[in-house]
Scaffold this active site. Structure first.
Site, mmCIF file in Angstrom:
data_model
loop_
_atom_site.group_PDB
_atom_site.id
_atom_site.type_symbol
_atom_site.label_atom_id
_atom_site.label_comp_id
_atom_site.label_asym_id
_atom_site.label_seq_id
_atom_site.Cartn_x
_atom_site.Cartn_y
_atom_site.Cartn_z
ATOM 1 N N PHE A 152 0.858 -1.189 0.000
ATOM 2 C CA PHE A 152 0.000 0.000 0.000
ATOM 3 C C PHE A 152 0.891 1.234 0.000
ATOM 4 O O PHE A 152 1.677 1.445 0.913
ATOM 5 C CB PHE A 152 -0.936 0.039 1.212
ATOM 6 C CG PHE A 152 -1.947 1.146 1.102
ATOM 7 C CD1 PHE A 152 -3.138 0.954 0.419
ATOM 8 C CD2 PHE A 152 -1.677 2.407 1.619
ATOM 9 C CE1 PHE A 152 -4.062 1.990 0.271
ATOM 10 C CE2 PHE A 152 -2.598 3.447 1.478
ATOM 11 C CZ PHE A 152 -3.794 3.236 0.803
ATOM 12 N N ASP A 238 9.439 2.862 1.585
ATOM 13 C CA ASP A 238 8.281 3.630 2.021
ATOM 14 C C ASP A 238 8.119 3.450 3.536
ATOM 15 O O ASP A 238 7.659 2.409 4.002
ATOM 16 C CB ASP A 238 7.033 3.140 1.261
ATOM 17 C CG ASP A 238 5.784 3.927 1.638
ATOM 18 O OD1 ASP A 238 5.814 4.642 2.657
ATOM 19 O OD2 ASP A 238 4.778 3.816 0.912
ATOM 20 N N LYS A 267 2.630 10.893 7.767
ATOM 21 C CA LYS A 267 1.951 10.539 9.024
ATOM 22 C C LYS A 267 2.546 11.232 10.261
ATOM 23 O O LYS A 267 2.352 12.411 10.452
ATOM 24 C CB LYS A 267 1.925 9.019 9.180
ATOM 25 C CG LYS A 267 1.081 8.349 8.059
ATOM 26 C CD LYS A 267 0.756 6.917 8.383
ATOM 27 C CE LYS A 267 0.160 6.176 7.221
ATOM 28 N NZ LYS A 267 -1.267 6.037 7.244
HETATM 29 N N1 PLP Z 1 2.533 4.506 2.178
HETATM 30 C C1 PLP Z 1 2.235 3.708 3.219
HETATM 31 C C2 PLP Z 1 3.187 2.630 3.623
HETATM 32 C C3 PLP Z 1 1.031 3.852 3.916
HETATM 33 O O1 PLP Z 1 0.734 3.050 4.939
HETATM 34 C C4 PLP Z 1 0.153 4.887 3.516
HETATM 35 C C5 PLP Z 1 -1.132 5.080 4.199
HETATM 36 O O2 PLP Z 1 -1.578 4.308 4.991
HETATM 37 C C6 PLP Z 1 0.516 5.698 2.428
HETATM 38 C C7 PLP Z 1 1.705 5.485 1.797
HETATM 39 C C8 PLP Z 1 -0.403 6.784 1.955
HETATM 40 O O3 PLP Z 1 -0.420 7.829 2.879
HETATM 41 P P1 PLP Z 1 -1.583 8.922 2.837
HETATM 42 O O4 PLP Z 1 -2.820 8.261 3.317
HETATM 43 O O5 PLP Z 1 -1.080 10.012 3.764
HETATM 44 O O6 PLP Z 1 -1.673 9.396 1.429
#
Ligand code: PLP
Length: 462
Positions: A152, A238, A267
């Site tokens: 994700f 990520d 976050k």
């Molecule tokens: N990358 C990871 C690993 C995530 O867990 C998330 C969201 O849960 C995102 C990217 C996307 O972040 P956002 O919801 O702030 O766009």
């Protein structure tokens, strides 16, 4: 037609029904119905640390932690104070260099692994990922992107193209071309995908959060690093969900002492109060991508670098270090995990418990087909299969006042991701709640039947 507008004072006095009605009419009726069916609609009025209070004065423990955005808890005073201090500065003034941004980028370079040095600021995780993949393409002159199944990375078009859940992808196809996925944890498959030398980057989460809290085999990130070097692809890690102390390390990739070419953050970098995203890369990659006056503005964001978010980021990092939250996550996460593991052998409903630090997932067995399922021609089983995590989260919330949620790509998993300031006493409260739920619902038929009835009655009453 009534043209009266609400002001903030009106909204503070909203009831649960006001919120639901507005949501159904003006926001997202489907989501409002889902939240209503699962009994998750509450009128929360106050939050501090791990606790949240509703309008009736009930205290809840937040073990969802804003999907990882609340490593410091709700409304951390030190972050609010930092934002208060910059209130007189221009918050958004794009005509010059950002004072606060310069300092947050400096601090990130000091704590980031390896040679990561130059930071780009934006407003969310998905935007950080967008920036990272664009940077990989321009820096390498290649276009192919490799990601993992079950991953994700966000829901904007680029990030969605490297996100591994068909449910989110199919309705928006065609997505960005030349994006390929390989099974998570499988180095042989990764090597096969990289072997033509055409990939700009491999993007990976150190632990798949939304995939259901999946840990890769030992040595996976190290192996991925070697393969990316061998085939001239950049490694993007990520850390949007795993970063900033969550897994017992400042960054989860430090568990294997691996440093990427680009790292995505968001976050908890906003200290739980400001939206923020960032990617940080090496001088070499930055210069290849954006070096020189011609290329320096190829990627930009209006709200990126705003003073309030930058001040929150500076305060958040300092506080995470000052409170030694990585160590606390490791110790309290270990304590939590040890207690949870004692439940596995006792209750059939639990399929697996896994995690690192305070990123923990409990996976449930899919319910067997029952009588109600026959009556509902499969609807109940489909809903139960799809939402068993949500049903248990509903029980935790309504009976035990504990906030959790299922993971986006795997609804059979509930995540336990409390603020890192959580105490052992609070962890014990969650353990006994879970034990009581499992005890009451041995064989999990109870939960499914009860939830099935709720689901059925709400479907019928619509
Ligand atoms: N990358 C990871 C690993 C995530 O867990 C998330 C969201 O849960 C995102 C990217 C996307 O972040 P956002 O919801 O702030 O766009």
């Amino acid at each position: 037609m009534d043209k009266r507008l609400y002001n903030v004072n009106d909204v503070i006095n909203f009831t649960r029904k006001d919120i639901m009605d507005n949501y159904k009419e003006y926001v997202n009726p489907g989501f409002a119905n889902l939240i209503g069916i699962l009994g998750l609609d509450k009128n929360y009025t106050r939050a501090s640390g791990v606790s949240v209070w509703d309008s009736e004065g009930n205290e809840y423990l937040d073990f969802l932690g804003g999907f990882g955005a609340l490593n410091l808890g709700h409304n951390p005073p030190e972050v609010i104070e930092a934002v208060e201090k910059v209130k007189q500065l221009p918050n958004i003034l794009k005509s010059t260099l950002g004072k606060m941004a310069s300092a947050l980028a400096h601090n990130l370079a000091k704590i980031a692994p390896g040679d990561l040095n130059n930071t780009f600021f934006c407003n969310s995780g998905t935007e950080a990922v967008e920036g990272a993949i664009k940077t990989a393409r321009i820096a390498t002159g290649k276009t192919k992107l490799i990601s993992c199944k079950g991953s994700f990375h966000g829901k904007t078009l680029g990030a969605l193209s490297i996100t591994g859940r068909e449910k989110y992808r199919i309705p928006f196809a065609p997505l960005v071309p030349e994006c390929y996925s390989v099974p998570y944890g499988d180095l042989a498959a990764l090597e096969e995908a990289l072997a033509d030398g055409e990939a700009a980057a491999f993007i990976v989460e150190p632990i798949q959060g939304e995939g259901g809290v999946i840990l890769p085999p030992e040595g996976y990130l190290k192996g991925a690093r070697e393969l990316c070097d061998k085939y001239n692809a950049l490694l993007i890690i990520d850390e949007v969900q795993t970063g900033l102390g969550r897994t017992g390390y400042m960054f989860a990739c430090e568990y294997e002492q691996v440093s990427p070419d680009i790292m995505c953050l968001a976050k908890s970098l906003g200290g739980g109060i400001m939206p923020i995203g960032a990617f940080i890369t090496t001088k070499d990659v930055w210069n290849k991508a954006y070096g020189g006056i011609e290329k320096c503005l190829l990627h930009s964001s209006t709200f990126g670098e705003n003073s309030w978010a930058m001040a929150a980021g500076i305060a958040a990092i300092n506080s995470i270090i000052h409170k030694d939250l990585s160590k606390k996550a490791k110790e309290n996460g270990g304590y939590f995990m040890d207690k949870l593991k004692t439940l596995i052998d006792k209750y059939k409903i639990i399929k697996d418990i896994r995690g690192r630090g305070l990123l923990i997932g409990i996976e449930f067995e899919e319910p067997a087909k029952g009588l109600l399922d026959k009556i509902s021609k499969g609807t109940i089983n489909k809903l139960a299969g799809e939402y068993i995590g949500a049903m248990i989260a509903g029980e935790l919330l309504n009976t035990y006042k504990i906030i959790t949620a299922y993971t986006l790509n795997n609804p059979n998993v509930i995540r336990l991701e409390p603020p890192l300031v959580v105490t052992r006493e609070q962890i014990d409260r969650v353990i006994s709640a879970l034990e009581e739920i499992f005890e009451k619902n041995r064989g999990f038929l109870g939960i499914t039947l009860k939830s099935a009835k709720t689901v059925l009655s709400s479907i019928l009453s619509r």
